[in-house]
Enzyme design. Structure first.
Site, PDB file in Angstrom:
ATOM      1  CB  CYS A   1       4.864  -9.288   6.206  1.00 33.47           C
ATOM      2  SG  CYS A   1       3.541  -9.627   5.020  1.00 33.47           S
TER       3      CYS A   1
ATOM      4  N   PRO B   1       0.791  -1.244   0.000  1.00 28.41           N
ATOM      5  CG  PRO B   1       0.106  -0.880   2.205  1.00 28.41           C
ATOM      6  CD  PRO B   1       0.852  -1.863   1.348  1.00 28.41           C
TER       7      PRO B   1
ATOM      8  CG  ASP C   1       7.256  -5.802   1.028  1.00 34.57           C
ATOM      9  OD1 ASP C   1       7.849  -6.598   1.777  1.00 34.57           O
ATOM     10  OD2 ASP C   1       6.139  -5.328   1.297  1.00 34.57           O
TER      11      ASP C   1
ATOM     12  N   GLY D   1       3.801   2.111   1.872  1.00 29.13           N
ATOM     13  CA  GLY D   1       4.581   2.516   3.033  1.00 29.13           C
ATOM     14  C   GLY D   1       6.071   2.599   2.790  1.00 29.13           C
ATOM     15  CE  LYS D   2       8.777  -3.185   2.870  1.00 31.39           C
ATOM     16  NZ  LYS D   2       7.347  -3.411   3.143  1.00 31.39           N
TER      17      LYS D   2
ATOM     18  CG  ASP E   1       3.427  -9.243 -13.866  1.00 30.34           C
ATOM     19  OD1 ASP E   1       4.144  -9.589 -12.907  1.00 30.34           O
ATOM     20  OD2 ASP E   1       2.619 -10.011 -14.420  1.00 30.34           O
TER      21      ASP E   1
END
Length: 438
Positions: free
Chosen positions: A378, A260, A326, A262-263, A308
């Site tokens: 994560c 979303p 990520d 954040g990084k 992609d």
């Protein structure tokens, strides 16, 4: 409509249609008071987090097997049982009465007697509940903490009994919302004071400066500080991943699986909003949210583009100082925040390392000689983490793991690190920094 009825709707959607709890909750909290919205969310997450344990106790007082009850009776019993066993502020009588009313309202008037009898028995026996058999540690931990046996086995093998139990217990806790301050424009003290004036409980993180831990936020996006672009939501573990890259102003950075966002936000702040950050995702609606967040915080160095991660963009080859991968993963490091992840089957995860490796392989081509490649997830499973990076490095001698330093208590890291929630108080997270030889 009551908080409990909304909770029943969400749990039924999760059960019958495979909906995710956070997504299903979103629209169904509208119109509820802040107290009712909090109760509804607590019931939904609490029932999912403790489902196996609730079923173990409820089954002791129910003549029928819960899985054989007609929908939504099993969910109604779980909602009542959760309140009786876990919510001290809800009187037992209220938990029983409201559950009986839910059964009647669901057109199961004849079953209301069953709900009443089972929950009243649970109330009477809650100080002397049946003991969970502990001869088999896998079965015991699976029931006690409501995880599938395959996951319990994996965690036991990785951590041993004592620490595995800490990890599983923590996955059933209620985490605060971690936010990072937009330190380019705002001071932490101003943000904290603004939040507290709106009734939010605020603590400062002991892991990072400019990081606050919030509780009682209500709708986060309605807070004055959020609307001013003063902070964004991000766990310290994800922030660590960006810090591990050693970014500096003027760099060109690619965030391959950016949603979303954040990084990308963290990278822009670390770089002083000087340089270029290209945030990519497959889905246009996610890119729109990233751009809206960047605009809100005045992060003009960020632009978005649909891409992609597995498909080569030749115009990007060898053109980025740093590339962030990520990767999509099992999410087993964020069980506190997404309890329905525990419902995944082991078979659901077999193909993930293939996808992760394909994205990493493709993204590596975008790194300049001397540049940095960061791989993160994560999750805490080695096959999605060091298994992927080991495989990549084995076939790419031009890359090697690179030492990095994070704030204490983490400190110096020899190229890769798994952050375990029970050790650091963060999300479960894997970080690997690699450098392309000049």
């Amino acid at each position: 409509m009551s908080a409990r009825k909304r909770a029943l709707e969400v749990l039924t959607l999760c059960r019958t249609r495979g909906a995710w709890a956070d997504a299903a909750l979103g629209s169904r909290l509208e119109g509820l008071s802040s107290a009712d919205a909090a109760l509804c969310s607590r019931i939904v997450y609490g029932v999912i987090q403790n489902e196996t344990l609730l079923d173990f106790y409820l089954s002791a007082y129910c003549s029928q097997k819960l899985e054989r009850l007609q929908p939504p009776l099993a969910e109604i019993l779980r909602i009542g049982g959760y309140q009786i066993l876990f919510l001290d502020r809800v009187p037992d009588s209220a938990a029983v009465h409201t559950s009986v009313e839910l059964a009647k309202g669901a057109g199961r008037g004849q079953a209301a007697g069953l709900v009443n009898a089972v929950l009243r028995k649970l109330c009477r026996e809650k100080e002397a509940l049946p003991e969970i058999p502990d001869r088999d540690p896998v079965r015991y931990l699976s029931i006690r903490y409501s995880y599938p046996k395959w996951l319990v086995k994996r965690v036991l093998a990785l951590l041993g009994r004592e620490e595995a139990e800490e990890f599983l217990a923590l996955g059933n806790s209620q985490p605060p919302t971690a936010v990072q301050i937009n330190s380019l424009l705002f001071k932490t003290d101003w943000v904290r004071e603004s939040l507290e004036r709106e009734g939010v409980t605020v603590k400062e993180s002991n892991l990072l400066p400019d990081c606050l831990l919030l509780a009682g936020t209500g709708n986060l996006e309605k807070l004055i500080a959020y609307q001013a672009g003063a902070f964004y939501v991000q766990d310290p573990a994800a922030r660590f991943a960006v810090l591990a890259m050693g970014l500096s102003p003027g760099m060109r950075v690619l965030d391959v699986c950016a949603a979303p966002g954040g990084k990308s936000f963290a990278a822009a702040i670390v770089m002083g909003n000087r340089g270029e950050i290209l945030a990519c995702d497959l889905h246009g609606n996610k890119l729109k949210r990233i751009q809206e967040g960047a605009d809100l915080m005045g992060l003009t160095s960020i632009r978005t583009e649909a891409a992609d991660g597995r498909v080569c963009r030749e115009e990007w080859l060898g053109s980025f100082d740093a590339v962030i991968v990520d990767a999509p993963c099992s999410g087993l490091g964020i069980l506190r925040k997404k309890p329905d992840i525990r419902r995944k089957r082991a078979d659901d995860l077999f193909t993930l390392p293939v996808v992760q490796s394909a994205i990493l392989e493709n993204a590596a081509g975008y790194v300049k000689p001397g540049g940095t490649l960061l791989y993160s997830t994560c999750t805490i499973l080695p096959e999605e983490n060091e298994g992927v990076t080991d495989g990549f490095l084995g076939s790419h001698p031009e890359f090697s793991r690179e030492r990095f330093v994070l704030p204490e208590p983490v400190g110096a890291v020899d190229g890769q690190l798994t952050l375990w929630p029970q050790r650091y108080g963060t999300d479960g997270f894997y970080i690997c920094r690699m450098t392309r030889r000049s």
